[in-house]
Enzyme design. Structure first.
Site, PDB file in Angstrom:
ATOM      1  N   GLU A 213      37.451  28.508  46.748  1.00 38.38           N
ATOM      2  CA  GLU A 213      38.228  29.473  47.110  1.00 38.38           C
ATOM      3  C   GLU A 213      38.495  29.415  48.784  1.00 38.38           C
ATOM      4  O   GLU A 213      38.192  30.291  49.431  1.00 38.38           O
ATOM      5  CB  GLU A 213      37.752  31.061  46.788  1.00 38.38           C
ATOM      6  CG  GLU A 213      37.537  31.143  45.465  1.00 38.38           C
ATOM      7  CD  GLU A 213      37.160  32.553  45.265  1.00 38.38           C
ATOM      8  OE1 GLU A 213      36.601  33.569  45.909  1.00 38.38           O
ATOM      9  OE2 GLU A 213      37.281  33.163  44.201  1.00 38.38           O
ATOM     10  N   GLU A 333      38.618  31.066  37.325  1.00 39.60           N
ATOM     11  CA  GLU A 333      37.589  32.341  37.302  1.00 39.60           C
ATOM     12  C   GLU A 333      38.728  33.538  37.077  1.00 39.60           C
ATOM     13  O   GLU A 333      39.808  33.565  37.603  1.00 39.60           O
ATOM     14  CB  GLU A 333      37.267  32.527  38.841  1.00 39.60           C
ATOM     15  CG  GLU A 333      35.959  31.634  38.990  1.00 39.60           C
ATOM     16  CD  GLU A 333      35.367  32.121  40.469  1.00 39.60           C
ATOM     17  OE1 GLU A 333      35.426  33.341  40.886  1.00 39.60           O
ATOM     18  OE2 GLU A 333      35.008  31.215  41.136  1.00 39.60           O
TER      19      GLU A 333
END
Ligand SMILES: *[C@@H]1O[C@H](CO)[C@@H](O)[C@H](O)[C@H]1NC(C)=O
Ligand SMILES: *[C@@H]1O[C@H](CO)[C@@H](O)[C@H](O)[C@H]1NC(C)=O
Ligand SMILES: *[C@@H]1O[C@H](CO)[C@@H](O)[C@H](O)[C@H]1NC(C)=O
Length: 337
Positions: A213, A333
């Site tokens: 991320e 995710e």
């Protein structure tokens, strides 16, 4: 009547026998291949390929596997989890191949590793291989859990080589880039103490992920992160030509991406220093990744609204992969609180 029933039972018996043979030997066959000769996952355009055939899969995340394997007594839990995943038909697991400077750290300080923890990672990979599960291994965290970029910046301060105290100097400080490259090289060339195979030569590893991320808020133009991805992906490829590589993006579109800007969850998402299309376009990046956290990313807590967002978010990224990137897109995710 009786004869008819007799034939029916014979057919049922025969069918059960076939099912039994399939369950026993079909499974054996899969395990044989899983255990002894996994081949590397490759890519052809938008498709993943294994042994010349398209490879479709479902998978899961267990970021904590290496951490759990440091204590030998908890290792059976990892085996059980991998077996459970395999029984559910899951074939890929995403997990952390880093722990920087915190409890049970793999990297204690820049370039200094804990052999005990490295063996834990060896074990995770060896056990996944046994169960025929491939791993996506992430190399650092943008967030603070397990050290992340904050820890790298702290180390640079402690060693007196840091340019800035900003967490984003992880991306632009030459000394910190050097720390990270050093780390990557050590992991990729690690020889597994259980299998004797160097990580870079092990087909159990589906792919490397540069960073979980990434966001670089201090440069919303996106140039800093783009430059970092280019340099680090080239560096990975210079050591390991076998494995696929992804960035680890959440999937936000940057401020100059006028075609896609409206697909972002909210305005802030354009200004976190990333752009899904531009970042994923880099030639040394093999496939794109997307995360999905509808309620976490939006202040609107309405299920129907969140559902519509997810649908548009997924379709836009699949189209990007198909038309602009010509690369596979993986949703790595997702979650709803
Ligand atoms: C393993 O698979 C590869 C690629 O499919 C093949 O070239 C190799 O000969 C196989 N090795 C063994 C031991 O079967
Ligand atoms: C790659 O995909 C193209 C287009 O689908 C196909 O024509 C080609 O045969 C594939 N190549 C390999 C090596 O699978
Ligand atoms: C870096 O990030 C950490 C964790 O989010 C935060 O506690 C710290 O204040 C940040 N450092 C700077 C200089 O912004």
């Amino acid at each position: 009547m009786l004869g008819g029933n007799g034939r029916l039972y014979a057919i049922i018996g025969f069918a059960s026998c076939l099912v039994f043979i399939y369950m026993s030997f079909g499974d054996l066959w899969i395990n044989f291949h899983g255990r002894t000769n996994l081949s590397f996952v490759k890519r052809n355009g938008t498709q993943f390929i294994v042994d010349g055939r398209p490879f479709y899969f479902n998978g899961w995340n267990s970021y904590w596997m290496m951490d759990q394997c440091v204590e030998e007594s908890s290792r059976p839990r990892i085996r059980e989890m991998l077996q459970t995943g395999a029984k559910m038909g899951l074939t890929v697991c995403r997990t952390w191949a880093f722990n920087d400077g915190t409890y049970n750290a793999l990297q204690i300080s820049p370039g200094k590793f804990d052999e005990r923890v490295f063996r834990a990672l060896d074990y995770v990979i060896a056990e996944a291989r046994q169960q025929g599960i491939r791993l996506i291994l992430s190399l650092v965290n943008n967030l603070q859990a397990y050290g992340g970029k904050t820890q790298y910046v702290k180390w640079a301060w402690e060693e007196g080589v840091a340019l800035s105290s900003s967490n984003d100097s992880f991306f632009y400080d030459p000394a910190i880039r050097h720390y990270f490259k050093n780390y990557v090289k050590r992991v990729l060339t690690r020889k597994n103490t259980f299998t004797g195979i160097e990580y870079r030569d092990d087909p159990t590893i589906f792919a490397w992920e540069l960073i979980n991320e990434p966001r670089c808020l201090t440069d919303p133009s996106g140039d800093t992160l783009q430059d970092w991805i280019e340099e680090m992906s080239m560096f990975v490829k210079s050591i390991d030509r076998n494995h696929l590589l992804t960035v680890g993006l959440e999937g936000f579109y940057g401020p100059k991406n006028s075609k896609r800007l409206s697909f972002n969850p909210e305005f802030w998402a354009a200004d976190v220093g990333s752009d899904f299309t531009r970042n994923s376009m880099i030639s040394t990046i093999d496939f794109a990744s997307v995360h999905i956290y509808p309620d976490h990313w939006s202040h609107i807590q309405n299920f129907e609204y969140n559902l519509r967002f997810v649908s548009k978010w997924m379709i836009s990224h699949i189209e990007d992969g198909d038309k602009d990137l010509k690369k596979p897109v993986m949703f790595t995710e997702f979650g709803l609180s």
